[in-house]
Design a protein around this motif. Structure first.
Motif, PDB file in Angstrom:
ATOM      1  N   VAL A 167      -7.800  -4.483  -2.270  1.00 16.26           N
ATOM      2  CA  VAL A 167      -8.235  -3.920  -4.063  1.00 16.26           C
ATOM      3  C   VAL A 167      -7.799  -1.766  -3.785  1.00 16.26           C
ATOM      4  O   VAL A 167      -6.594  -2.601  -4.746  1.00 16.26           O
ATOM      5  CB  VAL A 167      -9.521  -3.875  -4.777  1.00 16.26           C
ATOM      6  N   ILE A 168      -8.298  -1.866  -3.061  1.00 18.73           N
ATOM      7  CA  ILE A 168      -7.745  -0.621  -2.724  1.00 18.73           C
ATOM      8  C   ILE A 168      -6.353  -0.237  -2.764  1.00 18.73           C
ATOM      9  O   ILE A 168      -5.628  -0.031  -3.595  1.00 18.73           O
ATOM     10  CB  ILE A 168      -7.948   0.507  -1.602  1.00 18.73           C
ATOM     11  N   ILE A 169      -5.559  -0.850  -1.427  1.00 17.27           N
ATOM     12  CA  ILE A 169      -4.255  -1.524  -1.142  1.00 17.27           C
ATOM     13  C   ILE A 169      -3.835  -2.225  -3.115  1.00 17.27           C
ATOM     14  O   ILE A 169      -2.122  -0.910  -2.685  1.00 17.27           O
ATOM     15  CB  ILE A 169      -3.989  -2.148  -0.119  1.00 17.27           C
ATOM     16  N   GLY A 170      -4.414  -3.158  -3.061  1.00 20.67           N
ATOM     17  CA  GLY A 170      -3.333  -3.548  -3.967  1.00 20.67           C
ATOM     18  C   GLY A 170      -2.935  -1.531  -5.622  1.00 20.67           C
ATOM     19  O   GLY A 170      -2.687  -1.961  -5.815  1.00 20.67           O
ATOM     20  N   GLY A 171      -4.673  -1.173  -5.560  1.00 20.66           N
ATOM     21  CA  GLY A 171      -4.099  -0.169  -6.621  1.00 20.66           C
ATOM     22  C   GLY A 171      -3.107   0.954  -5.809  1.00 20.66           C
ATOM     23  O   GLY A 171      -2.656   0.822  -7.258  1.00 20.66           O
ATOM     24  N   SER A 172      -3.204   0.875  -5.045  1.00 18.32           N
ATOM     25  CA  SER A 172      -2.567   1.993  -3.896  1.00 18.32           C
ATOM     26  C   SER A 172      -0.694   1.674  -4.555  1.00 18.32           C
ATOM     27  O   SER A 172       0.252   2.060  -4.878  1.00 18.32           O
ATOM     28  CB  SER A 172      -2.600   2.040  -2.967  1.00 18.32           C
ATOM     29  N   LEU A 173       0.037   0.490  -4.015  1.00 22.76           N
ATOM     30  CA  LEU A 173       0.827   0.049  -4.124  1.00 22.76           C
ATOM     31  C   LEU A 173       1.078  -0.252  -5.904  1.00 22.76           C
ATOM     32  O   LEU A 173       2.794   0.215  -6.239  1.00 22.76           O
ATOM     33  CB  LEU A 173       0.675  -1.547  -3.877  1.00 22.76           C
ATOM     34  N   ILE A 174       0.003  -0.235  -6.652  1.00 23.77           N
ATOM     35  CA  ILE A 174       0.522   0.242  -7.732  1.00 23.77           C
ATOM     36  C   ILE A 174       0.684   1.619  -8.696  1.00 23.77           C
ATOM     37  O   ILE A 174       2.030   1.389  -9.987  1.00 23.77           O
ATOM     38  CB  ILE A 174      -0.589  -0.965  -9.144  1.00 23.77           C
ATOM     39  N   ILE A 175       0.329   2.154  -7.749  1.00 22.22           N
ATOM     40  CA  ILE A 175       0.269   3.321  -8.693  1.00 22.22           C
ATOM     41  C   ILE A 175       1.287   3.844  -8.072  1.00 22.22           C
ATOM     42  O   ILE A 175       1.826   4.635  -8.520  1.00 22.22           O
ATOM     43  CB  ILE A 175      -0.437   4.165  -8.260  1.00 22.22           C
ATOM     44  N   LEU A 176       2.193   3.536  -7.140  1.00 20.76           N
ATOM     45  CA  LEU A 176       3.355   3.900  -6.313  1.00 20.76           C
ATOM     46  C   LEU A 176       4.115   3.131  -6.861  1.00 20.76           C
ATOM     47  O   LEU A 176       5.619   4.182  -6.644  1.00 20.76           O
ATOM     48  CB  LEU A 176       3.371   4.140  -4.661  1.00 20.76           C
ATOM     49  N   TYR A 177       4.312   1.854  -6.850  1.00 19.55           N
ATOM     50  CA  TYR A 177       5.708   1.276  -7.183  1.00 19.55           C
ATOM     51  C   TYR A 177       5.425   0.552  -8.690  1.00 19.55           C
ATOM     52  O   TYR A 177       6.681  -0.279  -8.618  1.00 19.55           O
ATOM     53  CB  TYR A 177       5.737   0.094  -6.141  1.00 19.55           C
TER      54      TYR A 177
END
Length: 314
Positions: A167-177
């Motif tokens: 979930v943390i990785i997914g949220g980070s990818l949403i923020i960045l890309y």
């Protein structure tokens, strides 16, 4: 092969305290994740919340089961209440499977039309979830080695911790890309992992409740050991099962030679000692037959042949 009892024992009261702490932690986390998931629009966060909710329910079931399992045998439950922990484990694995399939369905729907997701909310709550999941897994780690009931909980928590990382990785990818499809994709990944864990572990409780023979005891070796006792001609109608998770039991018909028949008590003691020492089978019920009056063509395992059972009712 002897029945393995090399598991770690935790004081019951101390174990109960650990489970209680885990219940409260998972309950608060579930509420926070559901609210955060709704506000952020993240299915992965809600998926993690549902998984945490199932953990909390599992912890409650396990907590109650632990209490009930310590009751002594009585006239209603002459074998005692130990099997309640096996039932609790089966319930917990079944809920995992239902949740897994539901999340795959929801994730598939979101993949078709990915919604807007608030990435920072997902990352923050995912981080909180990771801390709580790791704490709960640590609380139950040493207890799960000797209990299928607690092992079901530990696997719940372990999969939760891994899901929180995703979930943390997914949220980070949403923020960045702005990769919105990552959220439902991670949801499906979490669900597949949940199903893998559940289907891998559920066979044990089912086998026990179906009165299957203990998986870590070699039935053939038990039969051979019985036949090797002095004065024993043969055995049949052998039943091996688990009374509780760590208590194996046996009952069978023992055919004695003419010489063995004259010293039944000595033979019985020798058989019970052999079962205890070689296989850690402490509970055994033995019925003795003289070799001149033994059942003919009796099956080694079970009560008899199907046609014999049929003839009883005609």
């Amino acid at each position: 092969m002897p029945h393995d009892h090399g598991h770690t024992h935790i004081d019951p009261e101390s174990g109960d305290r650990r489970v209680s702490i885990a219940i409260w932690a998972n309950g608060l986390l579930t509420v926070a994740q559901i609210v955060g998931g709704i506000l952020s629009g993240s299915l992965a966060l809600i998926a993690d919340a549902l998984h945490n909710f199932s953990d909390m329910a599992s912890l409650v079931i396990a907590f109650v089961a632990r209490k009930i399992a310590r009751r002594p045998a009585d006239e209603r439950m002459t074998f005692g209440y130990g099997r309640i922990e096996i039932v609790a484990a089966l319930i917990n694995y079944t809920t995992l499977i239902l949740i897994g399939f539901y999340l795959i369905y929801e994730g598939g729907m979101r993949m078709i039309d990915p919604p807007e997701v608030a990435g920072w909310t997902v990352v923050i709550l995912g981080g909180v979830a990771l801390v709580v999941d790791t704490l709960t897994a640590l609380l139950t780690y040493s207890m799960q080695k000797g209990s299928v009931n607690i092992r079901a909980l530990f696997l719940h928590n372990l999969s939760d911790a891994l899901a929180s990382v995703a979930v943390i990785i997914g949220g980070s990818l949403i923020i960045l890309y702005d990769m919105r499809w990552v959220d439902p994709a991670i949801t499906i990944g979490i669900a597949l992992y949940i199903l893998y864990l559940a289907f891998t572990e559920i066979g044990g409780p089912i086998r026990t409740l179906m009165l299957g023979s203990p998986p870590d005891i070699d039935n053939a070796a038990v039969v051979e050991a019985l036949r090797s006792v002095d004065g024993v001609a043969d055995v049949h109608h052998v039943h091996l099962w688990q009374m509780e998770e760590h208590k194996a039991a046996l009952d069978c018909h023992v055919v004695l030679t003419a010489g063995g028949w004259g010293k039944i008590e000595k033979n019985k003691a020798a058989i019970k000692d052999r079962l205890k020492e070689d296989f850690n089978i402490a509970h055994s019920s033995l019925e003795f037959e003289h070799e001149d009056r033994a059942h003919e063509n009796a099956d080694l395992y079970g009560h008899g042949k199907p046609e014999e059972e049929e003839n009883r009712f005609h």
